[in-house]
Structures are given as structure tokens and as C-alpha cells.
Scaffold this active site. Structure first.
Site, mmCIF file in Angstrom:
data_model
loop_
_atom_site.group_PDB
_atom_site.id
_atom_site.type_symbol
_atom_site.label_atom_id
_atom_site.label_comp_id
_atom_site.label_asym_id
_atom_site.label_seq_id
_atom_site.Cartn_x
_atom_site.Cartn_y
_atom_site.Cartn_z
ATOM 1 N N LYS A 1 48.758 54.690 46.486
ATOM 2 C CA LYS A 1 47.900 55.799 46.058
ATOM 3 C C LYS A 1 46.556 55.773 46.781
ATOM 4 O O LYS A 1 46.096 56.779 47.298
ATOM 5 C CB LYS A 1 47.695 55.720 44.545
ATOM 6 C CG LYS A 1 46.918 56.895 43.965
ATOM 7 C CD LYS A 1 46.619 56.654 42.486
ATOM 8 C CE LYS A 1 47.084 57.801 41.661
ATOM 9 N NZ LYS A 1 46.803 57.618 40.226
ATOM 10 N N GLU B 1 48.893 44.010 48.888
ATOM 11 C CA GLU B 1 50.247 43.626 49.284
ATOM 12 C C GLU B 1 50.879 44.694 50.177
ATOM 13 O O GLU B 1 51.486 44.387 51.212
ATOM 14 C CB GLU B 1 51.124 43.410 48.043
ATOM 15 C CG GLU B 1 50.657 42.290 47.127
ATOM 16 C CD GLU B 1 49.710 42.758 46.036
ATOM 17 O OE1 GLU B 1 49.502 41.995 45.078
ATOM 18 O OE2 GLU B 1 49.176 43.899 46.140
ATOM 19 N N GLY C 1 51.134 54.653 38.098
ATOM 20 C CA GLY C 1 52.089 54.053 39.018
ATOM 21 C C GLY C 1 53.494 53.942 38.454
ATOM 22 O O GLY C 1 54.479 54.274 39.116
ATOM 23 N N ARG C 2 53.615 53.492 37.205
ATOM 24 C CA ARG C 2 54.947 53.291 36.636
ATOM 25 C C ARG C 2 55.586 54.600 36.196
ATOM 26 O O ARG C 2 56.728 54.601 35.720
ATOM 27 C CB ARG C 2 54.880 52.294 35.487
ATOM 28 C CG ARG C 2 53.871 52.605 34.407
ATOM 29 C CD ARG C 2 53.615 51.386 33.512
ATOM 30 N NE ARG C 2 52.531 51.596 32.564
ATOM 31 C CZ ARG C 2 51.248 51.442 32.834
ATOM 32 N NH1 ARG C 2 50.863 51.107 34.053
ATOM 33 N NH2 ARG C 2 50.324 51.622 31.895
ATOM 34 N N GLU D 1 53.894 46.596 31.018
ATOM 35 C CA GLU D 1 52.602 46.991 31.585
ATOM 36 C C GLU D 1 51.941 48.066 30.736
ATOM 37 O O GLU D 1 50.712 48.138 30.652
ATOM 38 C CB GLU D 1 52.771 47.477 33.029
ATOM 39 C CG GLU D 1 51.466 47.612 33.787
ATOM 40 C CD GLU D 1 51.654 47.842 35.278
ATOM 41 O OE1 GLU D 1 51.743 46.854 36.030
ATOM 42 O OE2 GLU D 1 51.734 49.025 35.687
ATOM 43 N N HIS E 1 78.478 35.789 30.962
ATOM 44 C CA HIS E 1 78.789 34.441 31.453
ATOM 45 C C HIS E 1 77.510 33.695 31.819
ATOM 46 O O HIS E 1 77.566 32.711 32.563
ATOM 47 C CB HIS E 1 79.724 34.542 32.657
ATOM 48 C CG HIS E 1 81.074 35.075 32.296
ATOM 49 N ND1 HIS E 1 82.139 34.260 31.987
ATOM 50 C CD2 HIS E 1 81.517 36.358 32.157
ATOM 51 C CE1 HIS E 1 83.196 35.012 31.688
ATOM 52 N NE2 HIS E 1 82.839 36.288 31.776
ATOM 53 N N LYS F 1 44.155 39.644 40.983
ATOM 54 C CA LYS F 1 43.882 40.203 42.313
ATOM 55 C C LYS F 1 42.502 39.797 42.814
ATOM 56 O O LYS F 1 42.318 39.448 43.974
ATOM 57 C CB LYS F 1 43.974 41.728 42.255
ATOM 58 C CG LYS F 1 45.371 42.282 42.027
ATOM 59 C CD LYS F 1 45.218 43.707 41.632
ATOM 60 C CE LYS F 1 46.000 44.697 42.276
ATOM 61 N NZ LYS F 1 45.825 46.060 41.947
#
Length: 517
Positions: free
Chosen positions: A203, A209, A260-261, A346, A377, A486
């Protein structure tokens, strides 16, 4: 907007009393014996999703009190404020308008703020989808590498994997999010400079990152003889100037009110649009919009996101269940648990309410899971016989999109059997083979996994998280909890080079020295 934190309502005290009287000892097996119509009453259809809630520890009286809790807390009013574009993200002073991203274009613009924003949404959507179709048709591009993190990675990646059966472009989609260079290096080994398109999804165009990976990809591109950055890189960002400085001329933006999400409905969804085409992407939006309308208009008692959100509060705050496991019984939904982790944890992993007051109760459960039948399993042993009760959420799809005749009946038999076994259990006097049963689960069923049904399923989960966050009185739309690490990482990165450990705690200083040795 009338909103009251759930623990300050009369219904909260009534629910506490109901839990003490009958809820704590509630037995699902007895409930089915006593109520022949339990399945019919506690299951319902919503757009493109059928939900069976009957294997949960609720009855008519409890659900009635939960509905009172929703009314007294002002959930419907809070929902309406979101749809109207009020700035319910109070800590950042923003609207929460991701529902606008999947709202159809109106016949005319009445000049209102909503209509103006919706016009911008469709202008960007049309441009993004036109670009997606051009890439879709470009035979010279064989690989698309999406570089993002968090919501710029989890949503598009989950959806691209989920809708692989609808991929028509023949493009290989790759997703890079981790700042660990091993991830990007592994992708770069698979692609060729002349046939790869990089999408940089950030954005602000400053996410450390993402920009580290983007700059490394650009350096690789140049080292391999690439010269046309404008053709081989596009940006999904609001910072057009920074993208231009990077060498990117093709940009698609979005707005401050897109969290963002909640962003894969925006230009962040470009990888999905490239994979399934513009028509498929519009179906994805349409499925989500159908669920939006259900959430916006259905009475609370028949409103599936409301019922799920209330159930989440009942389990977290009264039963004390601290986690929920997601088991999608469809291989294509294998990234769904990771996506839902961010969506819920979040959003609702907060310890203060929207006014900053400390909360006296738990909020977001821990979400985790793996696709069935793999999980059977692995960790299902703990679900059946462990000391903690973990509510399960099964997601199944009726129709298979393969022609392997024996597989789908076996898969569906397994998901039905697991839900049944969790509830009914098995008695064994010796103990080792005793299954206590009475372990709750929700069953979500899709007739088919399509762009529309996936859109509806994800919108359902978004709104369910909204409901529980609304009841808890928190702001589900900020994420200050990701910031501290961060900030500290920037300081420690410099120390990695310099070796300066002054002012650090003993553990961090010791680890720093060991890493530099």
C-alpha cells in the site's frame, strides 16, 4: 452509533447464570435425544453456504439470550455504520468499507460520498481487470511473481490455490512474502527474466519485507539482462511516485479504508484475476456481495455471520475455550486456515476496547488447522482424547472437480465421521480407548468450490469476526500489535552489522554476539 460492550449488558449476566445452571453440563448427545428437530432448527442456508450448528453446545434458550446480547450491544447498529461508511476504525480515523469493493456499480451517481467512492472503486476495478486480461492473453508471460506480505499475500495466495480448477491463463503463479532470501531465491530459480511479471504489492511501497524482496528481484532482473522494468513489473500501491521511482509505470491503487486483511477484493486481488480471468474475478466479488447483503438485511435469528459470531463469544467467554481448529476437507482450501488466522487474530487479538480501557475477558481464540484428511493422522488425536476441548469447524464441498471415482465418497465419509465421533465419543472402561465425546463442531458445506462460493465463504468469515469484535467492544480494524517488532528490528539490523550491544537486554545481546561469531 449506539454500542455497548457486551459485559455491560443485562444479557451478559443472564448468560453467566445460564452457563452455570445448564451450559457447563450441556451434553450434545442428550440434546439430540430430547429434540428431534434440533438439526433443522440449528442449521440454515445463507448465500452459497449451508451451515449446520446443531453439534454445538447451545439450545434455544441460550441462543435467545445470545440474540439479546447482540441487540443490547448494538451489533446491528454497528454493522449499519460500517456499511454506511462511518469511521468505525476510530484509532486510525478511517472508514471500514471493504464491502464497497464488491458492491455492483449503480446506474447513476447521486453525488454522495458513497457514490463517489464507489465510482472510484469501479474505475480502478475495470482498469485492473483489463490489465489482468491483457496479461492473461500474453503468451510471452509464463510466470507471475506476487511480492507482498500479510494481507497482500495470504488472501490472494489462498484464493489462487483454492480456485486452481478455474485457472485458464496457463500462467504459473508464485508468491513471495518472507524476508528470508531462501524463499525468493527458490522462486527465481524457476523463472526466466524474459517471461516473468513481478507484482509488487504494498500500500505504502515502504513495507520493509516487500521492498527488500522487490529490490532483490529487480537486481536479479538486471543481472539476467532484463532492461524493460516497465513491462515486467507492476505495482499494487497508493504511492505512485515511489513506484515510478522504482521504475514501475503500471500501478493500481486502493484507499485508506481498505485494511490489509480485507484487501484481496481490491487491486491486491490482481494475481487471482490473472489466474481466473476478469469474469471469474467478478463472480468472486458477486459471491461476497451476496453474503454482504445477507449480513446487512437478514434478521439476527437467521443471520449466519451473527449466529457464528455469537457462538464464538459463548465459547470464548463462558466455556473458556481458547482456540478453534479449522479443517477444510478440500485440498484446494489448504491455505484457508492460514488466511483465517490473520483475519481473526489480527482483527480481534486485542486487550483493550475501542476507548482504550482494559478488557476483563478474553478476545480472539487461537485459530489453527490443516486440511482433512491429513489432520486426522496428525493432531486429531488431541481433539478426540486430549484434556482441552477445541471447537472444530469443518468445511466440506459436495462436488468434486476430478474424475477419480472412489475419492469423493471416502473424503465426505471421513468429514461426516469425524464430526460424529467428536460428538458421540466411545466408552471404554480400560480408559485408553475411551473417547469422552460431547466435543462441539460447526459444519460449513458448499455445493461446489467456485469463485462465487469462495467469495461468499470468505465474506461470511469476515462478518463473523466483525460480530465478535463488535460484541467485545474492540476496534477490529487496526493492528498496532505488529508495529513494535518492526521498530525494534530496524535497530537490531544495524547492530547485526556493527556488533554494538549497548542497551540491549542480556538475552538479545548474547544471541547477537553468537550470530556474529
Amino acid at each position: 452509533m449506539a454500542r455497548t460492550r457486551c459485559d455491560r449488558t443485562p444479557a451478559w449476566a443472564q448468560l453467566q447464570a445460564a452457563y452455570a445452571a445448564t451450559g457447563k453440563s450441556f451434553d450434545l448427545r442428550d440434546a439430540f435425544v430430547q429434540d428431534a428437530g434440533r438439526f433443522e432448527r440449528l442449521s440454515q442456508s445463507a448465500p452459497l453456504v449451508f451451515a449446520d450448528l446443531s453439534k454445538n453446545r447451545i439450545d434455544a434458550a441460550t441462543e435467545s439470550l445470545l440474540m439479546d446480547l447482540a441487540r443490547q450491544s448494538g451489533v446491528a447498529e454497528h454493522r449499519d455504520a460500517m456499511f454506511a461508511g462511518d469511521k468505525i476504525n476510530n484509532t486510525e480515523g478511517r472508514e471500514v468499507w471493504h464491502v464497497l469493493l464488491r458492491t455492483p456499480a449503480p446506474a447513476s451517481n447521486d453525488g454522495s460520498h458513497r457514490a463517489t467512492e464507489l465510482a472510484k472503486v469501479h474505475s480502478t476495478l475495470n482498469a485492473m481487470l483489463a490489465y489482468a486480461d491483457s496479461v492473461h492473453a500474453d503468451a510471452a508471460i509464463t510466470d507471475v511473481v506476487n511480492i507482498g506480505i500479510g494481507g497482500s499475500d495470504l488472501g490472494p495466495q489462498m484464493a489462487v490455490v483454492a480456485l486452481d480448477a478455474f485457472a485458464t491463463s496457463g500462467k504459473r503463479l508464485h508468491f513471495v512474502s518472507n524476508v528470508d532470501g531462501h524463499e525468493l531465491a527458490a522462486v527465481l530459480k524457476k523463472v526466466k527474466v524474459e517471461s516473468t511479471l513481478f507484482l509488487v504489492a504494498s500500500k505504502t511501497f515502504t513495507t520493509i519485507e516487500t521492498m527488500t524482496n522487490a529490490n532483490s528481484a529487480k537486481a536479479w532482473f538486471a543481472a539476467q539482462g532484463g532492461t524493460d522494468t516497465a513491462r515486467h513489473f507492476a505495482a499494487l500501491t497508493t504511492n505512485v511516485a515511489a513506484a515510478n521511482a522504482f521504475g514501475i509505470t503500471t500501478t493500481f491503487g486502493f484507499w485508506d479504508w481498505v485494511g490489509g486483511r480485507y484487501s484481496m477484493w481490491s487491486a491486491i486481488g490482481l494475481p487471482l484475476a490473472i489466474a481466473i480471468g476478469s469474469a471469474g474475478f467478478r463472480e468472486f466479488l458477486a459471491g461476497a456481495h451476496a453474503m454482504d447483503e445477507h449480513f446487512r438485511t437478514a434478521p439476527l435469528e437467521q443471520n449466519l455471520p451473527v449466529r457464528l459470531g455469537l457462538l464464538d463469544v459463548w465459547y470464548r467467554n463462558f466455556h473458556g475455550f481458547t482456540s478453534r481448529s479449522i479443517a477444510p476437507y478440500h485440498s484446494a482450501l489448504r491455505r484457508l486456515p492460514a488466511y483465517l488466522q490473520q483475519l481473526e487474530m489480527e482483527s480481534n487479538g486485542k486487550q483493550v476496547d475501542a476507548e482504550g480501557a482494559a478488557l476483563p475477558f478474553g478476545t480472539s481464540p487461537v485459530l489453527w488447522g490443516e486440511p482433512g484428511t491429513n489432520g486426522q493422522h496428525a493432531y486429531f488425536q488431541m481433539l478426540h482424547q486430549g484434556t482441552d476441548v477445541v471447537p472444530m469447524e469443518f468445511v466440506a464441498v459436495k462436488k468434486a472437480r476430478h474424475d477419480l471415482a472412489l475419492h469423493q465418497p471416502l473424503l465426505l465419509a471421513n468429514v461426516l465421521a469425524q464430526a460424529q465421533a467428536l460428538m458421540v465419543g466411545k466408552s471404554d472402561a480400560g480408559g485408553h480407548k475411551n473417547f469422552p465425546g460431547n466435543r462441539p463442531s460447526t459444519f460449513l458445506l458448499l455445493d461446489d468450490l467456485t469463485p462465487a462460493s469462495l467469495g461468499a465463504l470468505i465474506a461470511l468469515q469476515e462478518h463473523r469476526v466483525f460480530v465478535s469484535g463488535s460484541l467485545w467492544g474492540i476496534n477490529s480494524f487496526d493492528q498496532w500489535g505488529v508495529e513494535l517488532g518492526k521498530v525494534l528490528a530496524k535497530d537490531i539490523e544495524a547492530r547485526i552489522y556493527s556488533g554494538d550491544a549497548s542497551g540491549l537486554d542480556g538475552s538479545t545481546a548474547g544471541l547477537l554476539a553468537r550470530l556474529r561469531a
